[in-house]
Every structure is written in C-alpha cells, then in structure tokens.
Scaffold this motif. Structure first.
Motif, PDB file in Angstrom:
ATOM      1  N   ALA A   1      23.316 -40.988 -75.262  1.00  0.00           N
ATOM      2  CA  ALA A   1      22.059 -40.449 -75.789  1.00  0.00           C
ATOM      3  C   ALA A   1      21.936 -38.968 -75.450  1.00  0.00           C
ATOM      4  O   ALA A   1      22.422 -38.508 -74.415  1.00  0.00           O
ATOM      5  CB  ALA A   1      20.868 -41.216 -75.223  1.00  0.00           C
ATOM      6  N   ASP A   2      21.304 -38.224 -76.316  1.00  0.00           N
ATOM      7  CA  ASP A   2      21.038 -36.814 -76.027  1.00  0.00           C
ATOM      8  C   ASP A   2      20.038 -36.677 -74.893  1.00  0.00           C
ATOM      9  O   ASP A   2      20.157 -35.785 -74.046  1.00  0.00           O
ATOM     10  CB  ASP A   2      20.505 -36.111 -77.282  1.00  0.00           C
ATOM     11  N   VAL A   3      19.031 -37.566 -74.889  1.00  0.00           N
ATOM     12  CA  VAL A   3      18.009 -37.547 -73.854  1.00  0.00           C
ATOM     13  C   VAL A   3      17.708 -38.979 -73.428  1.00  0.00           C
ATOM     14  O   VAL A   3      17.556 -39.866 -74.278  1.00  0.00           O
ATOM     15  CB  VAL A   3      16.704 -36.882 -74.349  1.00  0.00           C
ATOM     16  N   MET A   4      17.621 -39.195 -72.126  1.00  0.00           N
ATOM     17  CA  MET A   4      17.131 -40.468 -71.613  1.00  0.00           C
ATOM     18  C   MET A   4      15.863 -40.212 -70.813  1.00  0.00           C
ATOM     19  O   MET A   4      15.854 -39.399 -69.892  1.00  0.00           O
ATOM     20  CB  MET A   4      18.161 -41.164 -70.726  1.00  0.00           C
ATOM     21  N   VAL A   5      14.800 -40.905 -71.194  1.00  0.00           N
ATOM     22  CA  VAL A   5      13.554 -40.888 -70.434  1.00  0.00           C
ATOM     23  C   VAL A   5      13.546 -42.153 -69.589  1.00  0.00           C
ATOM     24  O   VAL A   5      13.663 -43.264 -70.120  1.00  0.00           O
ATOM     25  CB  VAL A   5      12.331 -40.856 -71.364  1.00  0.00           C
ATOM     26  N   HIS A   6      13.431 -41.992 -68.277  1.00  0.00           N
ATOM     27  CA  HIS A   6      13.557 -43.160 -67.393  1.00  0.00           C
ATOM     28  C   HIS A   6      12.477 -43.109 -66.319  1.00  0.00           C
ATOM     29  O   HIS A   6      12.126 -42.046 -65.823  1.00  0.00           O
ATOM     30  CB  HIS A   6      14.937 -43.174 -66.733  1.00  0.00           C
ATOM     31  N   GLU A   7      11.980 -44.268 -65.944  1.00  0.00           N
ATOM     32  CA  GLU A   7      11.001 -44.332 -64.873  1.00  0.00           C
ATOM     33  C   GLU A   7      11.624 -43.918 -63.546  1.00  0.00           C
ATOM     34  O   GLU A   7      12.820 -44.087 -63.313  1.00  0.00           O
ATOM     35  CB  GLU A   7      10.430 -45.741 -64.759  1.00  0.00           C
ATOM     36  N   SER A   8      10.789 -43.368 -62.659  1.00  0.00           N
ATOM     37  CA  SER A   8      11.226 -42.978 -61.319  1.00  0.00           C
ATOM     38  C   SER A   8      10.068 -43.222 -60.359  1.00  0.00           C
ATOM     39  O   SER A   8       9.482 -42.297 -59.814  1.00  0.00           O
ATOM     40  CB  SER A   8      11.654 -41.508 -61.292  1.00  0.00           C
ATOM     41  N   THR A   9       9.760 -44.493 -60.172  1.00  0.00           N
ATOM     42  CA  THR A   9       8.607 -44.850 -59.359  1.00  0.00           C
ATOM     43  C   THR A   9       8.870 -44.625 -57.871  1.00  0.00           C
ATOM     44  O   THR A   9       7.947 -44.382 -57.096  1.00  0.00           O
ATOM     45  CB  THR A   9       8.222 -46.329 -59.610  1.00  0.00           C
TER      46      THR A   9
ATOM     47  N   GLY B   1       2.268 -40.800 -65.047  1.00  0.00           N
ATOM     48  CA  GLY B   1       2.001 -41.479 -63.792  1.00  0.00           C
ATOM     49  C   GLY B   1       2.260 -42.968 -63.863  1.00  0.00           C
ATOM     50  O   GLY B   1       2.472 -43.540 -64.929  1.00  0.00           O
ATOM     51  N   ALA B   2       2.224 -43.603 -62.680  1.00  0.00           N
ATOM     52  CA  ALA B   2       2.487 -45.037 -62.573  1.00  0.00           C
ATOM     53  C   ALA B   2       1.267 -45.762 -62.026  1.00  0.00           C
ATOM     54  O   ALA B   2       0.592 -45.265 -61.120  1.00  0.00           O
ATOM     55  CB  ALA B   2       3.680 -45.278 -61.647  1.00  0.00           C
ATOM     56  N   GLY B   3       0.976 -46.919 -62.595  1.00  0.00           N
ATOM     57  CA  GLY B   3      -0.041 -47.803 -62.035  1.00  0.00           C
ATOM     58  C   GLY B   3      -1.456 -47.480 -62.446  1.00  0.00           C
ATOM     59  O   GLY B   3      -2.111 -48.264 -63.127  1.00  0.00           O
ATOM     60  N   SER B   4      -1.959 -46.342 -62.016  1.00  0.00           N
ATOM     61  CA  SER B   4      -3.336 -45.958 -62.331  1.00  0.00           C
ATOM     62  C   SER B   4      -3.409 -44.445 -62.455  1.00  0.00           C
ATOM     63  O   SER B   4      -2.553 -43.727 -61.931  1.00  0.00           O
ATOM     64  CB  SER B   4      -4.296 -46.444 -61.232  1.00  0.00           C
TER      65      SER B   4
ATOM     66  N   LEU C   1      12.651 -37.736 -65.872  1.00  0.00           N
ATOM     67  CA  LEU C   1      12.064 -38.756 -65.017  1.00  0.00           C
ATOM     68  C   LEU C   1      10.552 -38.783 -65.186  1.00  0.00           C
ATOM     69  O   LEU C   1       9.882 -37.748 -65.110  1.00  0.00           O
ATOM     70  CB  LEU C   1      12.416 -38.483 -63.556  1.00  0.00           C
ATOM     71  N   THR C   2      10.005 -39.981 -65.386  1.00  0.00           N
ATOM     72  CA  THR C   2       8.564 -40.149 -65.562  1.00  0.00           C
ATOM     73  C   THR C   2       8.107 -41.382 -64.792  1.00  0.00           C
ATOM     74  O   THR C   2       8.865 -41.934 -63.989  1.00  0.00           O
ATOM     75  CB  THR C   2       8.210 -40.252 -67.056  1.00  0.00           C
ATOM     76  N   HIS C   3       6.851 -41.829 -65.019  1.00  0.00           N
ATOM     77  CA  HIS C   3       6.280 -42.976 -64.303  1.00  0.00           C
ATOM     78  C   HIS C   3       6.337 -42.700 -62.798  1.00  0.00           C
ATOM     79  O   HIS C   3       6.861 -43.472 -62.007  1.00  0.00           O
ATOM     80  CB  HIS C   3       7.035 -44.263 -64.653  1.00  0.00           C
ATOM     81  N   ILE C   4       5.766 -41.574 -62.408  1.00  0.00           N
ATOM     82  CA  ILE C   4       5.818 -41.085 -61.040  1.00  0.00           C
ATOM     83  C   ILE C   4       4.648 -41.656 -60.240  1.00  0.00           C
ATOM     84  O   ILE C   4       3.491 -41.534 -60.652  1.00  0.00           O
ATOM     85  CB  ILE C   4       5.765 -39.545 -61.003  1.00  0.00           C
ATOM     86  N   SER C   5       4.942 -42.262 -59.105  1.00  0.00           N
ATOM     87  CA  SER C   5       3.889 -42.801 -58.247  1.00  0.00           C
ATOM     88  C   SER C   5       2.982 -41.683 -57.744  1.00  0.00           C
ATOM     89  O   SER C   5       3.435 -40.561 -57.480  1.00  0.00           O
ATOM     90  CB  SER C   5       4.515 -43.535 -57.061  1.00  0.00           C
ATOM     91  N   ALA C   6       1.696 -42.003 -57.548  1.00  0.00           N
ATOM     92  CA  ALA C   6       0.715 -41.009 -57.090  1.00  0.00           C
ATOM     93  C   ALA C   6       1.041 -40.481 -55.695  1.00  0.00           C
ATOM     94  O   ALA C   6       0.575 -39.399 -55.318  1.00  0.00           O
ATOM     95  CB  ALA C   6      -0.681 -41.622 -57.101  1.00  0.00           C
ATOM     96  N   ARG C   7       1.847 -41.207 -54.940  1.00  0.00           N
ATOM     97  CA  ARG C   7       2.183 -40.719 -53.596  1.00  0.00           C
ATOM     98  C   ARG C   7       3.156 -39.551 -53.640  1.00  0.00           C
ATOM     99  O   ARG C   7       3.368 -38.877 -52.635  1.00  0.00           O
ATOM    100  CB  ARG C   7       2.762 -41.852 -52.752  1.00  0.00           C
ATOM    101  N   TYR C   8       3.766 -39.310 -54.821  1.00  0.00           N
ATOM    102  CA  TYR C   8       4.636 -38.143 -54.988  1.00  0.00           C
ATOM    103  C   TYR C   8       3.845 -37.066 -55.720  1.00  0.00           C
ATOM    104  O   TYR C   8       3.877 -36.971 -56.955  1.00  0.00           O
ATOM    105  CB  TYR C   8       5.894 -38.507 -55.778  1.00  0.00           C
ATOM    106  N   ALA C   9       3.132 -36.262 -54.982  1.00  0.00           N
ATOM    107  CA  ALA C   9       2.322 -35.203 -55.580  1.00  0.00           C
ATOM    108  C   ALA C   9       2.916 -33.846 -55.222  1.00  0.00           C
ATOM    109  O   ALA C   9       3.516 -33.670 -54.152  1.00  0.00           O
ATOM    110  CB  ALA C   9       0.886 -35.293 -55.085  1.00  0.00           C
ATOM    111  N   GLY C  10       2.758 -32.889 -56.122  1.00  0.00           N
ATOM    112  CA  GLY C  10       3.228 -31.535 -55.857  1.00  0.00           C
ATOM    113  C   GLY C  10       4.712 -31.466 -55.555  1.00  0.00           C
ATOM    114  O   GLY C  10       5.548 -31.953 -56.316  1.00  0.00           O
TER     115      GLY C  10
END
Length: 325
Positions: free
Chosen positions: A227-235, A9-12, A269-278
């Motif tokens: 890179a074989d894998v890239m982990v990137h934020e998607s806020t 998650g992102a922020g909190s 994709l990681t660092h997902i904002s809480a407004r993107y749920a489910g």
C-alpha cells in the motif's frame, strides 16, 4: 486523493483529540468523500474542515464500539439539512443497520435521501467495486468483530502520445479522440493505426489501507501489502505489548513491523490514547521509526496527499502545518 483525520483519539474524546473519524477525500477522482468510522462529534469536526456532509456518499465502519459509531445519527441527520439527496451507503459488521435505524426511529429523524446498508460477512471479502475503485475488507483480532479496509484505485489509462500520432500523419480532430478511447482507426490512404501503438503506459492507481482496532495478525499484512499509505491504530507504546494484547490493541512498534513486512510506503499512526499527550505522543512515532522510518503520529485535522508513485521508506514525507512531530 487525500486522507483527512477528523478524529485521532481512542476510547473517548480528549482535549486535543476527538475520537476516530477518517475521511478519504476523492473529490478530484469522483467528487465524493468516503468516511471510515464516525466517532462522537465527527460532524462538529467537519465544521473545521472543508468537508460537507452532502459530499459523503459511503461510510465504512470498522467495528461497533461506541468511539467509532456514536457520531453516525447526528451526521446522517445533518446531511439532510444540507440538501444531501444522493444515496448514502453504510458498510460494516452485522448490527450497524440496527444501531442506525433504531437511533433514527427513536429520535423521529426523517432523512431526505435513501440510506443503504451492506453488512459484511465475518470472513470479509470484496465489499465494493466501481469503475475506479475496489474496496476489500478482512476481519482483524479485537474484542468484537473488527474489519480493516483496503482501498485500491484502478490503473489510469495511458495518455495519447500526440507527437507519435503526428508523425503518423493522422489528421487532427475526431480521430485523435477515437485513438484515445482505445479505438483503432483506418486512414483515407488505407493505413490502420492501432490505438495500443499510440497510447502510453497505464499509470498504476494508488492504494490505502485503513486498519481498525486489532492485535497484530496476518490480515493486517494482507490488507496493507504494498500500500502507498497504511493508517494503523497505535493505542499503546513500546514496552506495552502485554497490555496491548490483553486489550486487543497494537503498539506503535508492532504497527511499524507490520508496515515493514507489508512493504508500505508510509505509516500514519492514529487511535492515540489520551495518556499520550504532547511530547508523549511524539514518542510513539520515534519508537516506530527505529523499525519503519517513514512514520508519523497524526493529529486531528491533518491532511495528507496520497501521491502517485511508490513512496519509499527512506523518502521524507511533506508534513502539513498542523503536524508538530
């Protein structure tokens, strides 16, 4: 080599996503776990995984925002309680040492192991090199100094071609071991057997890029190149490029463009904002796949193997049971 997500998650913290924490599990390679960011509650997340704090030997911090570092004091303390006695090294921007030392001092926490710090220059560069791995950091574009990391596994030596050695009538035993270690040998009949002639090709190592909070910029592509894998934020999602830029973050589509430009094997994709749920979180992946097919939005506790061999963009990726995409 595995990547386990302790927080996505992102922020909190949110109901289904804790804040950022990524574990690079190198248990088979060097019997260690490396962490990338330690958000609040990371040690509690570990209780639902198989990772133990004493296995953590290196921590790489992308930047000093709270959702990436507030879990450090508790984790460092717990490592003492679990008989951790090996040195732990923390890499990160200037200020990480002050944050940790003051936290431990004020709480009168005494660690049972040596703690080292490597504060990175603003320009980044090679931050770690062992006999098996090299880690490089480059600055990104965030409100404060933020780094992305590139972890490269060195090539694995080729295997001894046993059938070839037998054809050359090399007596079994210690001579096989010498050839495997790269030493040439001379047989009783005077023949010299060169190690290079009986050793297979080296197996290329794997590469993982972990991109901290950032706007799209040149260094993200450099860190992720092939890179074989890239982990990137998607806020942010598609159509929110202006907001992403104003808040120094990236959209899922921008991350996909980086993955395509860098020629990576897969994008997580990681660092997902809480407004993107489910289902809304799933949409971030669907948007990105129009540009880069091999994309997934990760969830807390997802574990991904990083296999040998190039992962093509079109090749399906096996999903862990916890992935609902």
């Amino acid at each position: 080599m595995q990547i386990e997500f302790l927080g996505t998650g992102a922020g909190s913290p949110a109901r289904f996503r804790n804040v950022t924490g990524i574990a690079l599990r190198l248990l088979e390679e060097i019997n260690e776990v490396w962490l990338f960011d330690v958000g609040e509650g990371t040690q509690r997340q570990m209780l639902q995984s198989t990772i133990r704090p004493r296995k953590v030997t290196k921590i790489f911090i992308t930047h000093l925002h709270g959702d990436h570092i507030y879990g450090l004091p508790g984790l460092l303390s717990s490592r003492s309680f679990q008989a951790g006695d090996e040195t732990l090294t923390i890499y990160g921007p200037k200020g990480i040492r002050q944050f940790v030392e003051i936290s431990l001092q004020v709480s009168q926490t005494h660690l049972t192991y040596p703690l080292k710090f490597v504060e990175l220059p603003e320009t980044g560069g090679e931050v770690l090199k062992t006999d098996k791995f090299t880690v490089t950091a480059l600055p990104l574009d965030h409100r404060i100094l933020s780094f992305g990391y590139r972890v490269v596994e060195h090539a694995h030596p080729g295997e001894l071609l046993v059938d070839r050695v037998r054809e050359l009538n090399v007596p079994e035993g210690p001579l096989y071991g010498q050839l495997k270690r790269g030493k040439d040998i001379t047989l009783p009949d005077g023949r010299t057997i060169y190690s290079k002639d009986v050793i297979g090709e080296a197996q290329p190592g794997r590469c993982v890029a972990i991109i901290g909070d950032t706007r799209k910029n040149e260094n993200t592509v450099l860190l992720a190149k092939n890179a074989d894998v890239m982990v990137h934020e998607s806020t942010y999602g598609k159509g929110e490029g202006k907001q992403a830029r104003n808040h120094y973050h990236t959209t899922s589509v921008q991350a996909a463009k980086i993955a395509a430009e860098a020629g990576v094997g897969r994008l997580l994709l990681t660092h997902i904002s809480a407004r993107y749920a489910g289902k809304a979180a799933n949409e971030l992946a669907y948007q990105a796949r129009a540009t880069f097919e091999n994309t997934r939005v990760v969830n807390d506790f997802d574990v991904y193997d990083v296999p040998f061999g190039k992962q093509t963009n079109s090749k399906p990726m096996a999903l862990p049971e916890t992935d609902n995409i």
